[in-house]
Write a protein that holds these residues in place. Structure first.
Motif, PDB file in Angstrom:
ATOM      1  N   VAL A  72      47.986  53.320  -8.893  1.00 17.35           N
ATOM      2  CA  VAL A  72      48.748  52.263  -8.234  1.00 17.35           C
ATOM      3  C   VAL A  72      49.973  52.850  -7.541  1.00 17.35           C
ATOM      4  O   VAL A  72      50.295  52.502  -6.393  1.00 17.35           O
ATOM      5  N   GLU A  73      50.649  53.763  -8.209  1.00 15.45           N
ATOM      6  CA  GLU A  73      51.843  54.377  -7.628  1.00 15.45           C
ATOM      7  C   GLU A  73      51.489  55.239  -6.421  1.00 15.45           C
ATOM      8  O   GLU A  73      52.212  55.266  -5.423  1.00 15.45           O
ATOM      9  N   ILE A  74      50.358  55.942  -6.493  1.00 13.15           N
ATOM     10  CA  ILE A  74      49.892  56.750  -5.355  1.00 13.15           C
ATOM     11  C   ILE A  74      49.680  55.859  -4.131  1.00 13.15           C
ATOM     12  O   ILE A  74      50.118  56.178  -3.017  1.00 13.15           O
ATOM     13  N   ARG A  75      49.003  54.742  -4.330  1.00  9.38           N
ATOM     14  CA  ARG A  75      48.660  53.870  -3.201  1.00  9.38           C
ATOM     15  C   ARG A  75      49.886  53.235  -2.563  1.00  9.38           C
ATOM     16  O   ARG A  75      49.853  52.874  -1.391  1.00  9.38           O
ATOM     17  N   ARG A  76      50.958  53.090  -3.314  1.00  4.03           N
ATOM     18  CA  ARG A  76      52.201  52.594  -2.731  1.00  4.03           C
ATOM     19  C   ARG A  76      52.801  53.601  -1.761  1.00  4.03           C
ATOM     20  O   ARG A  76      53.520  53.235  -0.839  1.00  4.03           O
ATOM     21  N   ARG A  77      52.510  54.874  -1.975  1.00  2.00           N
ATOM     22  CA  ARG A  77      53.179  55.949  -1.239  1.00  2.00           C
ATOM     23  C   ARG A  77      52.256  56.628  -0.222  1.00  2.00           C
ATOM     24  O   ARG A  77      52.652  57.617   0.393  1.00  2.00           O
ATOM     25  N   LEU A  78      51.049  56.118  -0.065  1.00  2.00           N
ATOM     26  CA  LEU A  78      50.029  56.768   0.759  1.00  2.00           C
ATOM     27  C   LEU A  78      49.639  55.858   1.913  1.00  2.00           C
ATOM     28  O   LEU A  78      49.539  54.643   1.761  1.00  2.00           O
ATOM     29  N   GLY A  79      49.385  56.441   3.080  1.00  2.00           N
ATOM     30  CA  GLY A  79      48.842  55.713   4.216  1.00  2.00           C
ATOM     31  C   GLY A  79      47.491  56.279   4.588  1.00  2.00           C
ATOM     32  O   GLY A  79      47.306  57.497   4.598  1.00  2.00           O
ATOM     33  N   TYR A  80      46.531  55.413   4.899  1.00  2.00           N
ATOM     34  CA  TYR A  80      45.165  55.861   5.166  1.00  2.00           C
ATOM     35  C   TYR A  80      44.624  55.177   6.413  1.00  2.00           C
ATOM     36  O   TYR A  80      44.688  53.954   6.552  1.00  2.00           O
ATOM     37  N   LEU A  81      44.080  55.989   7.308  1.00  2.00           N
ATOM     38  CA  LEU A  81      43.379  55.490   8.487  1.00  2.00           C
ATOM     39  C   LEU A  81      41.932  55.962   8.416  1.00  2.00           C
ATOM     40  O   LEU A  81      41.658  57.151   8.606  1.00  2.00           O
ATOM     41  N   PRO A  82      40.970  55.074   8.104  1.00  2.00           N
ATOM     42  CA  PRO A  82      39.563  55.485   8.068  1.00  2.00           C
ATOM     43  C   PRO A  82      39.007  55.692   9.474  1.00  2.00           C
ATOM     44  O   PRO A  82      39.612  55.266  10.469  1.00  2.00           O
ATOM     45  N   GLN A  83      37.865  56.318   9.552  1.00  2.00           N
ATOM     46  CA  GLN A  83      37.257  56.592  10.859  1.00  2.00           C
ATOM     47  C   GLN A  83      36.855  55.298  11.556  1.00  2.00           C
ATOM     48  O   GLN A  83      36.978  55.187  12.775  1.00  2.00           O
ATOM     49  N   ASN A  84      36.403  54.322  10.802  1.00  2.00           N
ATOM     50  CA  ASN A  84      36.016  53.020  11.374  1.00  2.00           C
ATOM     51  C   ASN A  84      36.811  51.931  10.656  1.00  2.00           C
ATOM     52  O   ASN A  84      36.310  51.311   9.711  1.00  2.00           O
ATOM     53  N   PRO A  85      38.042  51.696  11.096  1.00  2.26           N
ATOM     54  CA  PRO A  85      38.898  50.732  10.399  1.00  2.26           C
ATOM     55  C   PRO A  85      38.294  49.327  10.411  1.00  2.26           C
ATOM     56  O   PRO A  85      37.766  48.872  11.418  1.00  2.26           O
ATOM     57  N   GLY A  86      38.384  48.653   9.277  1.00  2.00           N
ATOM     58  CA  GLY A  86      37.896  47.286   9.182  1.00  2.00           C
ATOM     59  C   GLY A  86      39.007  46.308   9.526  1.00  2.00           C
ATOM     60  O   GLY A  86      39.819  45.953   8.673  1.00  2.00           O
ATOM     61  N   LEU A  87      39.066  45.895  10.775  1.00  2.00           N
ATOM     62  CA  LEU A  87      40.093  44.957  11.227  1.00  2.00           C
ATOM     63  C   LEU A  87      39.517  43.546  11.287  1.00  2.00           C
ATOM     64  O   LEU A  87      38.323  43.370  11.555  1.00  2.00           O
ATOM     65  N   TYR A  88      40.354  42.559  11.052  1.00  2.00           N
ATOM     66  CA  TYR A  88      39.933  41.169  11.123  1.00  2.00           C
ATOM     67  C   TYR A  88      40.219  40.635  12.523  1.00  2.00           C
ATOM     68  O   TYR A  88      41.374  40.470  12.913  1.00  2.00           O
ATOM     69  N   GLY A  89      39.144  40.358  13.273  1.00  2.00           N
ATOM     70  CA  GLY A  89      39.296  39.964  14.674  1.00  2.00           C
ATOM     71  C   GLY A  89      40.123  38.722  14.895  1.00  2.00           C
ATOM     72  O   GLY A  89      40.776  38.574  15.933  1.00  2.00           O
ATOM     73  N   GLY A  90      40.126  37.802  13.920  1.00  2.05           N
ATOM     74  CA  GLY A  90      40.888  36.575  14.072  1.00  2.05           C
ATOM     75  C   GLY A  90      42.367  36.725  13.773  1.00  2.05           C
ATOM     76  O   GLY A  90      43.159  35.823  14.062  1.00  2.05           O
ATOM     77  N   PHE A  91      42.756  37.852  13.181  1.00  2.68           N
ATOM     78  CA  PHE A  91      44.157  38.133  12.917  1.00  2.68           C
ATOM     79  C   PHE A  91      44.824  38.653  14.184  1.00  2.68           C
ATOM     80  O   PHE A  91      44.174  39.195  15.075  1.00  2.68           O
ATOM     81  N   THR A  92      46.131  38.509  14.243  1.00  2.00           N
ATOM     82  CA  THR A  92      46.914  39.241  15.240  1.00  2.00           C
ATOM     83  C   THR A  92      47.314  40.575  14.628  1.00  2.00           C
ATOM     84  O   THR A  92      47.259  40.751  13.399  1.00  2.00           O
ATOM     85  N   PRO A  93      47.741  41.571  15.439  1.00  5.02           N
ATOM     86  CA  PRO A  93      48.245  42.811  14.865  1.00  5.02           C
ATOM     87  C   PRO A  93      49.366  42.568  13.854  1.00  5.02           C
ATOM     88  O   PRO A  93      49.414  43.216  12.798  1.00  5.02           O
ATOM     89  N   PHE A  94      50.254  41.632  14.174  1.00  6.85           N
ATOM     90  CA  PHE A  94      51.345  41.337  13.241  1.00  6.85           C
ATOM     91  C   PHE A  94      50.790  40.813  11.918  1.00  6.85           C
ATOM     92  O   PHE A  94      51.202  41.265  10.833  1.00  6.85           O
ATOM     93  N   ASP A  95      49.846  39.876  11.979  1.00  8.36           N
ATOM     94  CA  ASP A  95      49.262  39.311  10.759  1.00  8.36           C
ATOM     95  C   ASP A  95      48.581  40.398   9.923  1.00  8.36           C
ATOM     96  O   ASP A  95      48.719  40.433   8.700  1.00  8.36           O
ATOM     97  N   PHE A  96      47.818  41.253  10.601  1.00 10.94           N
ATOM     98  CA  PHE A  96      47.051  42.265   9.870  1.00 10.94           C
ATOM     99  C   PHE A  96      47.973  43.273   9.192  1.00 10.94           C
ATOM    100  O   PHE A  96      47.791  43.592   8.007  1.00 10.94           O
ATOM    101  N   VAL A  97      48.943  43.778   9.926  1.00 11.04           N
ATOM    102  CA  VAL A  97      49.843  44.769   9.340  1.00 11.04           C
ATOM    103  C   VAL A  97      50.692  44.126   8.238  1.00 11.04           C
ATOM    104  O   VAL A  97      50.979  44.748   7.211  1.00 11.04           O
ATOM    105  N   ASP A  98      51.064  42.871   8.423  1.00 15.48           N
ATOM    106  CA  ASP A  98      51.802  42.151   7.383  1.00 15.48           C
ATOM    107  C   ASP A  98      50.949  42.014   6.126  1.00 15.48           C
ATOM    108  O   ASP A  98      51.447  42.171   4.996  1.00 15.48           O
ATOM    109  N   TYR A  99      49.671  41.743   6.300  1.00 13.91           N
ATOM    110  CA  TYR A  99      48.738  41.644   5.169  1.00 13.91           C
ATOM    111  C   TYR A  99      48.669  42.971   4.409  1.00 13.91           C
ATOM    112  O   TYR A  99      48.727  42.997   3.165  1.00 13.91           O
TER     113      TYR A  99
END
Length: 277
Positions: A72-99
């Motif tokens: 849990v502590e690792i995931r708080r301090r880590l950023g990950y960008l997968p090769q095929n990011p799963g984005l929610y098309g109905g979200f805005t960029p602000f909504d998604f990053v806020d999520y």
């Protein structure tokens, strides 16, 4: 602290996607090179705690991801960008990053909104942050995923082909962004990106790390084994036509050949050819 993998193996059925890999990334940007199917994405998924290894051990930011509390502590301090990011098309960029920020336990709403705006502006999406993701171009979607990885100023970034879909100006912006992160592990097919970004490079072939060192050391593997000529040499291991109209060759130069300085591409191609016999 960064990242350390010790004889890490991951199998899918009878296939070893990652085979007893040991690798360290402890400061700066480490580039992972290799062809499709080499196991790079599987390795990065383990480094990002998405997959657990079948054997071997990982230390991430000085913590053991096999321990739930440390995970849990690792995931708080880590950023990950997968090769095929799963984005929610109905979200805005602000909504998604806020999520994503909520998932990373940014509980103060006012501070979280400031952080979301900061990372979206950092990747140049301030003008479209309230537009639906489904209406954005591929390059913009890639930047949304990158912004999500940057939330909270992570101590470790794990990035799988981060420059996919980015134009030259955005690639330059990416370099500046990565310079602010203590440790970055990224995979790429773009050897010029490794030359420009990375202090260390690892080459992965068929699930194994076959080289680690500086970009200059990888290029030096081909020292004395690159030559150019107006005609193609059928005895060369590899040869290709350059933009200048001459042929560049890799292998054992014939007598009298015009030997030239090797590049990172030359070292990588020679290594790959040697490993494949």
């Amino acid at each position: 602290m960064g990242l350390s993998l010790d004889h890490v193996t991951k199998r899918f059925g009878a296939h070893s996607a990652v085979d007893a890999v040991s690798l360290s990334a402890a400061g700066g940007i480490v580039g992972l090179l290799g062809p499709n199917g080499a196991g790079k994405s599987t390795l990065l998924r383990m480094a990002a705690t998405v997959l657990a290894p079948d054997s071997g051990s990982l230390s991430i930011l000085g913590r053991d991801p096999a321990d739930h509390r440390q995970l849990v502590e690792i995931r708080r301090r880590l950023g990950y960008l997968p090769q095929n990011p799963g984005l929610y098309g109905g979200f805005t960029p602000f909504d998604f990053v806020d999520y994503v920020a909520v998932l990373k336990e940014h509980t103060d709403a006012a501070r979280r909104r400031v952080e979301v705006r900061r990372v979206l502006e950092a990747v140049g999406l301030e003008d479209v942050m309230h537009r639906r993701i489904r209406r954005l171009s591929g390059g913009m979607r890639q930047r949304v995923a990158l912004a999500a990885a940057l939330v909270g100023r992570p101590e470790l970034l794990v990035l799988d082909e981060p420059a996919n879909g980015l134009d030259p100006d955005q690639r330059l912006r990416l370099r500046s962004l990565l310079a602010d992160t203590p440790t970055v592990l990224l995979s790429t097919h773009n050897i010029s990106e490794v030359s420009a970004l990375c202090r260390q490079v690892a080459v992965m072939l068929e699930g194994r790390i076959v080289f680690t060192g500086t970009p200059a050391e990888l290029a030096d593997l081909a020292a004395g084994r690159v030559w150019e000529d107006e005609r193609q040499d059928p005895q060369a291991l590899r040869s290709w036509l350059t933009s200048a109209g001459s042929y560049r060759h890799l292998g054992e130069p014939p007598s009298g050949a015009t030997v030239v300085e090797p590049t990172l591409d030359d070292g990588y191609l020679l290594l790959a050819r040697r490993e494949h016999g």
